[in-house]
Design a protein around this motif. Structure first.
Motif, PDB file in Angstrom:
ATOM      1  N   ALA A  72       1.926 -13.559   0.289  1.00 37.18           N
ATOM      2  CA  ALA A  72       2.471 -12.202   0.361  1.00 37.18           C
ATOM      3  C   ALA A  72       3.354 -11.895  -0.838  1.00 37.18           C
ATOM      4  CB  ALA A  72       3.254 -12.022   1.661  1.00 37.18           C
ATOM      5  N   VAL A  73       4.165 -12.866  -1.238  1.00 34.81           N
ATOM      6  CA  VAL A  73       5.015 -12.680  -2.416  1.00 34.81           C
ATOM      7  C   VAL A  73       4.156 -12.446  -3.652  1.00 34.81           C
ATOM      8  CG1 VAL A  73       6.714 -13.775  -3.937  1.00 34.81           C
ATOM      9  CG2 VAL A  73       6.914 -14.047  -1.460  1.00 34.81           C
ATOM     10  N   GLU A  74       3.107 -13.235  -3.793  1.00 36.09           N
ATOM     11  CA  GLU A  74       2.213 -13.091  -4.944  1.00 36.09           C
ATOM     12  C   GLU A  74       1.487 -11.750  -4.933  1.00 36.09           C
ATOM     13  OE1 GLU A  74      -0.135 -16.638  -4.616  1.00 36.09           O
ATOM     14  OE2 GLU A  74       1.262 -17.819  -5.839  1.00 36.09           O
ATOM     15  N   GLU A  75       1.153 -11.263  -3.743  1.00 32.98           N
ATOM     16  CA  GLU A  75       0.513  -9.948  -3.660  1.00 32.98           C
ATOM     17  C   GLU A  75       1.464  -8.858  -4.149  1.00 32.98           C
ATOM     18  OE1 GLU A  75      -1.881  -7.126  -0.464  1.00 32.98           O
ATOM     19  OE2 GLU A  75      -1.771  -9.295  -0.206  1.00 32.98           O
ATOM     20  N   ALA A  76       2.724  -8.960  -3.751  1.00 33.50           N
ATOM     21  CA  ALA A  76       3.715  -7.996  -4.242  1.00 33.50           C
ATOM     22  C   ALA A  76       3.893  -8.141  -5.754  1.00 33.50           C
ATOM     23  CB  ALA A  76       5.049  -8.215  -3.526  1.00 33.50           C
ATOM     24  N   ASN A  77       3.941  -9.388  -6.234  1.00 34.60           N
ATOM     25  CA  ASN A  77       4.046  -9.635  -7.677  1.00 34.60           C
ATOM     26  C   ASN A  77       2.910  -8.950  -8.426  1.00 34.60           C
ATOM     27  OD1 ASN A  77       5.096 -13.139  -7.283  1.00 34.60           O
ATOM     28  ND2 ASN A  77       6.289 -11.270  -7.164  1.00 34.60           N
ATOM     29  N   ASN A  78       1.682  -9.124  -7.930  1.00 33.39           N
ATOM     30  CA  ASN A  78       0.508  -8.557  -8.595  1.00 33.39           C
ATOM     31  C   ASN A  78       0.530  -7.035  -8.606  1.00 33.39           C
ATOM     32  OD1 ASN A  78      -0.502 -11.125  -9.078  1.00 33.39           O
ATOM     33  ND2 ASN A  78      -1.737 -11.167  -7.210  1.00 33.39           N
ATOM     34  N   ALA A  79       1.206  -6.463  -7.609  1.00 29.59           N
ATOM     35  CA  ALA A  79       1.322  -5.001  -7.549  1.00 29.59           C
ATOM     36  C   ALA A  79       2.514  -4.493  -8.353  1.00 29.59           C
ATOM     37  CB  ALA A  79       1.450  -4.554  -6.084  1.00 29.59           C
ATOM     38  N   GLY A  80       3.253  -5.411  -8.975  1.00 32.35           N
ATOM     39  CA  GLY A  80       4.414  -5.009  -9.766  1.00 32.35           C
ATOM     40  C   GLY A  80       5.624  -4.641  -8.930  1.00 32.35           C
ATOM     41  N   GLN A  96       0.825  -1.213   0.000  1.00 33.04           N
ATOM     42  CA  GLN A  96       0.000   0.000   0.000  1.00 33.04           C
ATOM     43  C   GLN A  96       0.860   1.264   0.000  1.00 33.04           C
ATOM     44  OE1 GLN A  96      -3.378   0.202  -0.343  1.00 33.04           O
ATOM     45  NE2 GLN A  96      -3.221  -2.009  -0.696  1.00 33.04           N
ATOM     46  N   GLN A  97       2.029   1.184   0.637  1.00 30.68           N
ATOM     47  CA  GLN A  97       2.945   2.334   0.652  1.00 30.68           C
ATOM     48  C   GLN A  97       3.661   2.520  -0.685  1.00 30.68           C
ATOM     49  OE1 GLN A  97       5.622   2.618   4.127  1.00 30.68           O
ATOM     50  NE2 GLN A  97       4.273   1.186   5.188  1.00 30.68           N
ATOM     51  N   ARG A  98       3.479   1.559  -1.594  1.00 23.93           N
ATOM     52  CA  ARG A  98       4.106   1.589  -2.914  1.00 23.93           C
ATOM     53  C   ARG A  98       5.628   1.670  -2.818  1.00 23.93           C
ATOM     54  NH1 ARG A  98       1.715  -0.943  -6.327  1.00 23.93           N
ATOM     55  NH2 ARG A  98       3.119  -0.005  -7.869  1.00 23.93           N
ATOM     56  N   VAL A  99       6.195   0.815  -1.947  1.00 25.52           N
ATOM     57  CA  VAL A  99       7.655   0.714  -1.924  1.00 25.52           C
ATOM     58  C   VAL A  99       8.108   0.178  -3.280  1.00 25.52           C
ATOM     59  CG1 VAL A  99       7.783   0.384   0.565  1.00 25.52           C
ATOM     60  CG2 VAL A  99       7.601  -1.614  -0.931  1.00 25.52           C
ATOM     61  N   ASP A 100       9.366   0.418  -3.616  1.00 25.47           N
ATOM     62  CA  ASP A 100       9.876   0.018  -4.933  1.00 25.47           C
ATOM     63  C   ASP A 100      10.270  -1.452  -4.982  1.00 25.47           C
ATOM     64  OD1 ASP A 100       9.958   2.685  -6.370  1.00 25.47           O
ATOM     65  OD2 ASP A 100      11.126   3.143  -4.573  1.00 25.47           O
ATOM     66  N   LEU A 101      10.656  -2.020  -3.835  1.00 27.36           N
ATOM     67  CA  LEU A 101      11.067  -3.413  -3.765  1.00 27.36           C
ATOM     68  C   LEU A 101      10.914  -3.880  -2.323  1.00 27.36           C
ATOM     69  CD1 LEU A 101      14.092  -5.072  -5.496  1.00 27.36           C
ATOM     70  CD2 LEU A 101      13.809  -5.377  -3.025  1.00 27.36           C
ATOM     71  N   ILE A 102      10.587  -5.164  -2.154  1.00 27.69           N
ATOM     72  CA  ILE A 102      10.448  -5.702  -0.805  1.00 27.69           C
ATOM     73  C   ILE A 102      11.452  -6.834  -0.599  1.00 27.69           C
ATOM     74  CG2 ILE A 102       8.908  -6.774   0.888  1.00 27.69           C
ATOM     75  CD1 ILE A 102       6.549  -5.559  -0.615  1.00 27.69           C
ATOM     76  N   ILE A 103      12.235  -6.723   0.475  1.00 26.95           N
ATOM     77  CA  ILE A 103      13.142  -7.787   0.901  1.00 26.95           C
ATOM     78  C   ILE A 103      12.437  -8.547   2.015  1.00 26.95           C
ATOM     79  CG2 ILE A 103      15.389  -8.323   1.917  1.00 26.95           C
ATOM     80  CD1 ILE A 103      16.334  -5.576   0.809  1.00 26.95           C
ATOM     81  N   ILE A 104      12.308  -9.857   1.856  1.00 23.98           N
ATOM     82  CA  ILE A 104      11.557 -10.651   2.830  1.00 23.98           C
ATOM     83  C   ILE A 104      12.428 -11.750   3.434  1.00 23.98           C
ATOM     84  CG2 ILE A 104       9.530 -12.111   3.222  1.00 23.98           C
ATOM     85  CD1 ILE A 104       8.237 -10.867   0.759  1.00 23.98           C
ATOM     86  N   ASN A 105      12.398 -11.816   4.763  1.00 23.95           N
ATOM     87  CA  ASN A 105      12.966 -12.935   5.513  1.00 23.95           C
ATOM     88  C   ASN A 105      11.763 -13.690   6.085  1.00 23.95           C
ATOM     89  OD1 ASN A 105      13.816 -13.144   8.869  1.00 23.95           O
ATOM     90  ND2 ASN A 105      14.643 -14.571   7.384  1.00 23.95           N
TER      91      ASN A 105
END
Length: 289
Positions: free
Chosen positions: A93-101, A74-83
């Motif tokens: 969660a990964v797929e949600e980020a994928n769908n948001a580009g 929702q914050q429209r970060v440019d990339l997410i690093i996940i542990n």
């Protein structure tokens, strides 16, 4: 003239705010020194790179990590690093980020689905094997061994266990008499080890898939008056574990570099956002006569 100068300054500031990079970092927990070091490495590299970073702590709860990542989307970060807290549960969660580009990098623990552009981790299979070989050397290939397992849904637990158990099978005199989950947690490591000591009076070695569980196990072993009689090997080389090795309470710990993991994750994130590629160099080798 002054008005023109201020206009130029305003445009420059606006450009910086529009094009500055913002990275999200979702950690499984900050209640573990290993992940605190990982975060610190990421924060320092963010300063070095001149980018913004938002850190969120899932507190070892998969549902909270999903909510945290939804917030980052929702914050429209440019990339997410996940542990990930759980390699299966994190897929949504990964797929949600994928769908948001929004591109995703995983660190230390992998995701079992979704599109991930890069995974940064130690070779956990090799680390588990290293622990088994060291125990075999100390026990001269004979003895009863127990294994404390981390969070079962994580790639780290799976891979460390695989490496350890595969290597252990090479020594017929070593018997894995028990394998119990303690969720990478020191308090659980203590309680699980207490139960194991009651159920199995003849334990010669313990492999804990992280140092937090190993340190808990050591407390249980102390209470039974068996310190020095049972070999304990951990994984991560957090400061408390290194001190335990120095003072002879723990036989060994498999060292990782969490700070470097965090640093590398941010470095590669920026590289990808700026070039849409990730460069991974392979070491050169000089061939001589």
């Amino acid at each position: 003239m002054k008005r023109a100068v201020w206009l130029v300054v305003f445009i420059m500031i606006l450009s910086l705010s529009v094009f500055s990079i913002k990275i999200g970092l979702s950690l499984s927990t900050l209640n573990n020194p290993f992940f605190v070091e990982l975060r610190n490495g990421a924060l320092q590299e963010a300063v070095n790179q001149g980018v913004d970073i938002v850190v969120v702590d899932a507190q070892d709860k998969p549902y909270k990590q999903l909510n945290d990542i939804e917030d980052l989307v929702q914050q429209r970060v440019d990339l997410i690093i996940i542990n990930p807290t759980d390699s299966d549960a994190i897929v949504a969660a990964v797929e949600e980020a994928n769908n948001a580009g929004i591109p995703v990098i995983t660190v230390d623990r992998a995701a079992n689905g979704g599109k991930v552009i890069l995974h940064i981790a130690s070779d956990n299979v090799a680390g588990g094997a290293m622990a088994a070989k060291y125990i075999a050397d100390l026990l001269n290939g004979k003895g009863n061994v127990v294994e404390l397992v981390g969070i079962p849904g994580t790639s780290a637990a799976r891979d460390r266990g695989l490496g350890f158990e595969t290597e252990l099978k090479k020594y017929p005199g070593l018997k894995l008499i028990a394998k119990q989950t303690a969720n990478f947690n020191r308090a659980e490591g203590l309680s699980v080890m207490e139960n194991l000591l009651q159920a199995y009076p003849e334990i010669d070695a313990v492999f804990a898939q992280n140092d937090e569980m190993a340190l808990g196990a050591i407390e249980a072993i102390k209470s039974e008056g068996k310190l020095g009689k049972i070999v304990v090997v951990g994984f991560d080389a957090i400061p408390d574990a290194v001190n335990a090795v120095k003072n002879g309470e723990m036989a060994a710990t498999v060292a990782q570099q969490p700070s470097l993991m965090g640093e590398l994750a941010v470095k590669k994130a920026v590289e990808y956002l700026e070039t849409q590629t990730i460069y991974i160099p392979v070491n050169l080798k000089l061939v001589v006569k």
